[in-house]
Design a protein around this motif. Structure first.
Motif, PDB file in Angstrom:
ATOM      1  N   ARG A  89       0.814  -1.222   0.000  1.00 57.42           N
ATOM      2  CA  ARG A  89       0.000   0.000   0.000  1.00 57.42           C
ATOM      3  C   ARG A  89       0.841   1.262   0.000  1.00 57.42           C
ATOM      4  O   ARG A  89       0.313   2.356  -0.194  1.00 57.42           O
ATOM      5  CB  ARG A  89      -0.935  -0.007   1.215  1.00 57.42           C
ATOM      6  CG  ARG A  89      -1.970  -1.125   1.132  1.00 57.42           C
ATOM      7  CD  ARG A  89      -2.770  -1.245   2.394  1.00 57.42           C
ATOM      8  NE  ARG A  89      -1.940  -1.845   3.443  1.00 57.42           N
ATOM      9  CZ  ARG A  89      -2.415  -2.204   4.640  1.00 57.42           C
ATOM     10  NH1 ARG A  89      -3.686  -1.984   4.942  1.00 57.42           N
ATOM     11  NH2 ARG A  89      -1.620  -2.749   5.534  1.00 57.42           N
ATOM     12  N   VAL A  90       2.155   1.129   0.230  1.00 55.41           N
ATOM     13  CA  VAL A  90       3.027   2.299   0.221  1.00 55.41           C
ATOM     14  C   VAL A  90       4.206   2.049  -0.704  1.00 55.41           C
ATOM     15  O   VAL A  90       4.585   0.918  -0.957  1.00 55.41           O
ATOM     16  CB  VAL A  90       3.547   2.673   1.636  1.00 55.41           C
ATOM     17  CG1 VAL A  90       2.413   3.026   2.557  1.00 55.41           C
ATOM     18  CG2 VAL A  90       4.407   1.581   2.218  1.00 55.41           C
ATOM     19  N   ASP A  91       4.775   3.138  -1.186  1.00 58.50           N
ATOM     20  CA  ASP A  91       5.995   3.092  -1.991  1.00 58.50           C
ATOM     21  C   ASP A  91       7.078   3.794  -1.179  1.00 58.50           C
ATOM     22  O   ASP A  91       7.033   5.011  -0.980  1.00 58.50           O
ATOM     23  CB  ASP A  91       5.766   3.794  -3.329  1.00 58.50           C
ATOM     24  CG  ASP A  91       6.986   3.752  -4.219  1.00 58.50           C
ATOM     25  OD1 ASP A  91       7.855   2.879  -4.015  1.00 58.50           O
ATOM     26  OD2 ASP A  91       7.076   4.599  -5.125  1.00 58.50           O
ATOM     27  N   VAL A  92       8.028   3.018  -0.658  1.00 59.17           N
ATOM     28  CA  VAL A  92       9.076   3.568   0.215  1.00 59.17           C
ATOM     29  C   VAL A  92      10.055   4.388  -0.614  1.00 59.17           C
ATOM     30  O   VAL A  92      10.593   3.914  -1.604  1.00 59.17           O
ATOM     31  CB  VAL A  92       9.833   2.441   0.947  1.00 59.17           C
ATOM     32  CG1 VAL A  92      10.925   3.028   1.836  1.00 59.17           C
ATOM     33  CG2 VAL A  92       8.889   1.595   1.757  1.00 59.17           C
ATOM     34  N   ARG A  93      10.263   5.624  -0.201  1.00 56.49           N
ATOM     35  CA  ARG A  93      11.237   6.503  -0.846  1.00 56.49           C
ATOM     36  C   ARG A  93      12.575   6.461  -0.109  1.00 56.49           C
ATOM     37  O   ARG A  93      13.622   6.413  -0.711  1.00 56.49           O
ATOM     38  CB  ARG A  93      10.725   7.943  -0.872  1.00 56.49           C
ATOM     39  CG  ARG A  93       9.421   8.126  -1.594  1.00 56.49           C
ATOM     40  CD  ARG A  93       9.588   7.866  -3.036  1.00 56.49           C
ATOM     41  NE  ARG A  93       8.322   8.155  -3.728  1.00 56.49           N
ATOM     42  CZ  ARG A  93       8.083   7.809  -4.942  1.00 56.49           C
ATOM     43  NH1 ARG A  93       8.988   7.168  -5.632  1.00 56.49           N
ATOM     44  NH2 ARG A  93       6.936   8.071  -5.502  1.00 56.49           N
ATOM     45  N   GLN A  94      12.509   6.498   1.239  1.00 61.73           N
ATOM     46  CA  GLN A  94      13.731   6.605   2.022  1.00 61.73           C
ATOM     47  C   GLN A  94      13.444   6.176   3.463  1.00 61.73           C
ATOM     48  O   GLN A  94      12.357   6.401   3.983  1.00 61.73           O
ATOM     49  CB  GLN A  94      14.208   8.059   1.993  1.00 61.73           C
ATOM     50  CG  GLN A  94      15.487   8.331   2.715  1.00 61.73           C
ATOM     51  CD  GLN A  94      15.887   9.794   2.601  1.00 61.73           C
ATOM     52  OE1 GLN A  94      15.104  10.659   2.263  1.00 61.73           O
ATOM     53  NE2 GLN A  94      17.141  10.066   2.893  1.00 61.73           N
ATOM     54  N   VAL A  95      14.445   5.571   4.107  1.00 63.03           N
ATOM     55  CA  VAL A  95      14.399   5.291   5.538  1.00 63.03           C
ATOM     56  C   VAL A  95      15.605   5.997   6.147  1.00 63.03           C
ATOM     57  O   VAL A  95      16.738   5.729   5.764  1.00 63.03           O
ATOM     58  CB  VAL A  95      14.451   3.773   5.837  1.00 63.03           C
ATOM     59  CG1 VAL A  95      14.490   3.524   7.339  1.00 63.03           C
ATOM     60  CG2 VAL A  95      13.266   3.061   5.206  1.00 63.03           C
ATOM     61  N   ARG A  96      15.339   6.927   7.072  1.00 63.51           N
ATOM     62  CA  ARG A  96      16.410   7.739   7.652  1.00 63.51           C
ATOM     63  C   ARG A  96      16.491   7.528   9.158  1.00 63.51           C
ATOM     64  O   ARG A  96      15.466   7.423   9.822  1.00 63.51           O
ATOM     65  CB  ARG A  96      16.149   9.225   7.417  1.00 63.51           C
ATOM     66  CG  ARG A  96      16.098   9.628   5.972  1.00 63.51           C
ATOM     67  CD  ARG A  96      15.786  11.109   5.834  1.00 63.51           C
ATOM     68  NE  ARG A  96      14.335  11.307   6.019  1.00 63.51           N
ATOM     69  CZ  ARG A  96      13.797  12.395   6.536  1.00 63.51           C
ATOM     70  NH1 ARG A  96      14.554  13.392   6.935  1.00 63.51           N
ATOM     71  NH2 ARG A  96      12.496  12.505   6.660  1.00 63.51           N
ATOM     72  N   LEU A  97      17.710   7.500   9.666  1.00 63.40           N
ATOM     73  CA  LEU A  97      17.922   7.500  11.104  1.00 63.40           C
ATOM     74  C   LEU A  97      17.694   8.917  11.602  1.00 63.40           C
ATOM     75  O   LEU A  97      18.207   9.881  11.025  1.00 63.40           O
ATOM     76  CB  LEU A  97      19.345   7.044  11.430  1.00 63.40           C
ATOM     77  CG  LEU A  97      19.710   7.063  12.908  1.00 63.40           C
ATOM     78  CD1 LEU A  97      18.906   6.031  13.674  1.00 63.40           C
ATOM     79  CD2 LEU A  97      21.195   6.817  13.079  1.00 63.40           C
ATOM     80  N   MET A  98      16.913   9.046  12.672  1.00 64.70           N
ATOM     81  CA  MET A  98      16.628  10.353  13.259  1.00 64.70           C
ATOM     82  C   MET A  98      17.221  10.364  14.675  1.00 64.70           C
ATOM     83  O   MET A  98      16.584   9.886  15.608  1.00 64.70           O
ATOM     84  CB  MET A  98      15.113  10.594  13.320  1.00 64.70           C
ATOM     85  CG  MET A  98      14.408  10.465  11.982  1.00 64.70           C
ATOM     86  SD  MET A  98      14.939  11.662  10.773  1.00 64.70           S
ATOM     87  CE  MET A  98      14.260  13.147  11.433  1.00 64.70           C
ATOM     88  N   PRO A  99      18.454  10.862  14.843  1.00 65.53           N
ATOM     89  CA  PRO A  99      19.098  10.830  16.158  1.00 65.53           C
ATOM     90  C   PRO A  99      18.302  11.612  17.200  1.00 65.53           C
ATOM     91  O   PRO A  99      17.734  12.657  16.900  1.00 65.53           O
ATOM     92  CB  PRO A  99      20.454  11.488  15.927  1.00 65.53           C
ATOM     93  CG  PRO A  99      20.600  11.670  14.463  1.00 65.53           C
ATOM     94  CD  PRO A  99      19.258  11.510  13.829  1.00 65.53           C
ATOM     95  N   ASP A 100      18.257  11.066  18.420  1.00 68.14           N
ATOM     96  CA  ASP A 100      17.573  11.730  19.521  1.00 68.14           C
ATOM     97  C   ASP A 100      18.474  11.660  20.753  1.00 68.14           C
ATOM     98  O   ASP A 100      18.603  10.610  21.375  1.00 68.14           O
ATOM     99  CB  ASP A 100      16.229  11.060  19.803  1.00 68.14           C
ATOM    100  CG  ASP A 100      15.415  11.801  20.846  1.00 68.14           C
ATOM    101  OD1 ASP A 100      15.941  12.758  21.460  1.00 68.14           O
ATOM    102  OD2 ASP A 100      14.252  11.423  21.067  1.00 68.14           O
ATOM    103  N   ALA A 101      19.093  12.772  21.090  1.00 69.57           N
ATOM    104  CA  ALA A 101      20.027  12.820  22.208  1.00 69.57           C
ATOM    105  C   ALA A 101      19.334  12.556  23.545  1.00 69.57           C
ATOM    106  O   ALA A 101      19.971  12.122  24.500  1.00 69.57           O
ATOM    107  CB  ALA A 101      20.734  14.172  22.250  1.00 69.57           C
ATOM    108  N   ASP A 102      18.030  12.802  23.618  1.00 70.51           N
ATOM    109  CA  ASP A 102      17.297  12.591  24.865  1.00 70.51           C
ATOM    110  C   ASP A 102      16.983  11.121  25.126  1.00 70.51           C
ATOM    111  O   ASP A 102      16.638  10.756  26.251  1.00 70.51           O
ATOM    112  CB  ASP A 102      15.988  13.385  24.855  1.00 70.51           C
ATOM    113  CG  ASP A 102      16.240  14.886  24.830  1.00 70.51           C
ATOM    114  OD1 ASP A 102      17.292  15.323  25.337  1.00 70.51           O
ATOM    115  OD2 ASP A 102      15.379  15.613  24.289  1.00 70.51           O
TER     116      ASP A 102
END
Length: 140
Positions: A89-102
């Motif tokens: 049902r979806v077309d993946v464009r990108q998977v990104r790491l989202m850093p969270d210092a907390d």
């Protein structure tokens, strides 16, 4: 699959309300909710655990990354491949790491994808969190 019935897992789960046949924002929200529930099942499954489909889920990254230096790149690539292969049902464009210092013990990923909404491609961002303690994904 007839429209409005949700995924196979949604239809088997008596606690999941059937998708309505409405249009617009409510229908889009229901569809995104069904996709998120499926992604949580998919990403928490390990390849080889489903006898009917041994490639379903994510690989064991303990084996997959031996000899490589970038575990996070392998995780993101594994998520992308699994979603592309098992969530039509979806077309993946990108998977990104989202850093969270907390939250240093959790890994946050953002999945940029498109899905058809009212005969147009709509950009959708889905956030994933993997807790390193229990190595389970949660879809936000």
């Amino acid at each position: 699959m007839p429209k409005g019935n949700g995924s196979l897992f949604d239809r088997l789960d008596s606690n999941v309300r059937p998708l309505s046949r409405t249009l617009g924002r409510e229908r889009t929200a229901e569809r995104i909710g069904a996709i998120k529930r499926h992604l949580e099942r998919l990403l928490n499954a390990r390849q080889g655990c489903a006898l009917s489909n041994p490639d379903y889920g994510l690989p064991d990254f303990n084996d997959a990354v031996s000899g490589t230096t970038d575990l996070l790149t392998c995780l993101a690539a594994g998520v992308r491949v699994a979603i592309a292969q098992y969530e039509p049902r979806v077309d993946v464009r990108q998977v990104r790491l989202m850093p969270d210092a907390d939250s240093p013990v959790e890994l946050y990923f953002r999945v940029d994808c498109t899905m058809p909404v009212d005969h147009k491609e709509q950009l959708v961002e889905i956030d994933l969190v993997m807790n390193r303690d229990d190595t389970r994904y949660r879809v936000l």
